[in-house]
Write a protein that holds these residues in place. Sequence first.
Motif, mmCIF file in Angstrom:
data_model
loop_
_atom_site.group_PDB
_atom_site.id
_atom_site.type_symbol
_atom_site.label_atom_id
_atom_site.label_comp_id
_atom_site.label_asym_id
_atom_site.label_seq_id
_atom_site.Cartn_x
_atom_site.Cartn_y
_atom_site.Cartn_z
ATOM 1 N N GLY A 77 -56.545 -90.768 -88.437
ATOM 2 C CA GLY A 77 -56.042 -92.110 -88.723
ATOM 3 C C GLY A 77 -57.146 -93.127 -88.859
ATOM 4 N N ARG A 78 -58.187 -93.009 -88.034
ATOM 5 C CA ARG A 78 -59.324 -93.932 -88.152
ATOM 6 C C ARG A 78 -60.173 -93.625 -89.379
ATOM 7 N NH1 ARG A 78 -59.174 -93.206 -82.407
ATOM 8 N NH2 ARG A 78 -60.684 -91.505 -82.517
ATOM 9 N N ALA A 80 -59.121 -92.500 -92.158
ATOM 10 C CA ALA A 80 -58.423 -92.937 -93.370
ATOM 11 C C ALA A 80 -58.722 -94.388 -93.726
ATOM 12 C CB ALA A 80 -56.921 -92.747 -93.198
ATOM 13 N N CYS A 81 -59.266 -95.154 -92.791
ATOM 14 C CA CYS A 81 -59.602 -96.561 -93.052
ATOM 15 C C CYS A 81 -61.004 -96.734 -93.628
ATOM 16 C CB CYS A 81 -59.477 -97.367 -91.758
ATOM 17 S SG CYS A 81 -57.847 -97.321 -90.989
ATOM 18 N N CYS A 83 -62.475 -95.411 -96.591
ATOM 19 C CA CYS A 83 -62.516 -95.701 -98.022
ATOM 20 C C CYS A 83 -61.263 -95.119 -98.673
ATOM 21 C CB CYS A 83 -63.779 -95.133 -98.688
ATOM 22 S SG CYS A 83 -63.884 -93.335 -98.643
ATOM 23 N N ARG A 84 -61.100 -95.413 -99.960
ATOM 24 C CA ARG A 84 -59.913 -94.975 -100.685
ATOM 25 C C ARG A 84 -59.882 -93.459 -100.842
ATOM 26 N NH1 ARG A 84 -58.750 -97.928 -106.249
ATOM 27 N NH2 ARG A 84 -58.737 -99.644 -104.749
ATOM 28 N N ARG A 87 -58.800 -91.838 -97.675
ATOM 29 C CA ARG A 87 -57.381 -92.084 -97.412
ATOM 30 C C ARG A 87 -56.508 -91.115 -98.199
ATOM 31 N NH1 ARG A 87 -54.949 -97.706 -99.276
ATOM 32 N NH2 ARG A 87 -55.224 -96.635 -101.278
#
Length: 225
Positions: A77-78, A80-81, A83-84, A87
Amino acid sequence: MALLIPVETGNAGPHKPLQYLDTHRPWLSLYGTRVRPVPAFGSLSSKPASDPALIHRILPDELLFEVFTRMTPYTLGRAACVCRKWRYAIRTPCLWRNACINTWQISGLEENYKILQTDFGGSWRKMWLHRPRLRFDGLYVSRNTYIRVGITEWKTTNPVHLVCYYRYVRFFPSGKFLYKNSSQKVKDVAKAMHGRPSKAESVFGGRYTMIKDQVEAAILYPVQT
């Protein structure tokens, strides 16, 4: 931002001259730069796209995905923040499938697939985000207090003691848990909650079951001989 440095002079007046040194700010060169969006991980688009990030040019997608498979769901979850591209890559269903099966392994594989289809539309990620679960990477702590009346010795008033103790519980994915009542702090108790009961440390074991958001547990105390 500029750095002010006083200059020593022999005959300085009330106002000493100051010398300014400009601070190097390399991020100013990025202003006005248009970065092209990175395509989704595993995209079938035939248009070539060059990734400006150095880590993406050096690290192949296969190795990046291998790193993600070794992360915990909370670390994913961290990540995924960042970059695109990360994610989109972390939305791969097999990553969340492994997380869900490991977390609810006491329910069984067949029951997990049934809940997946009926309640979460076949999405493992949605199942992880919305289905009630227990955490296995730490201790659950309950602080408990009660009042105990002291012994009166030649006094007209009775002393009162406020007693405080902690109840520690650690759950495991296999359906087992550890239980301990103690007045010690978390850092001292965590050393004893290593995975199996210990009579010397007053750590007891048991088994639990989870039905929706309800946890039912049974403590197995050792037999006194």
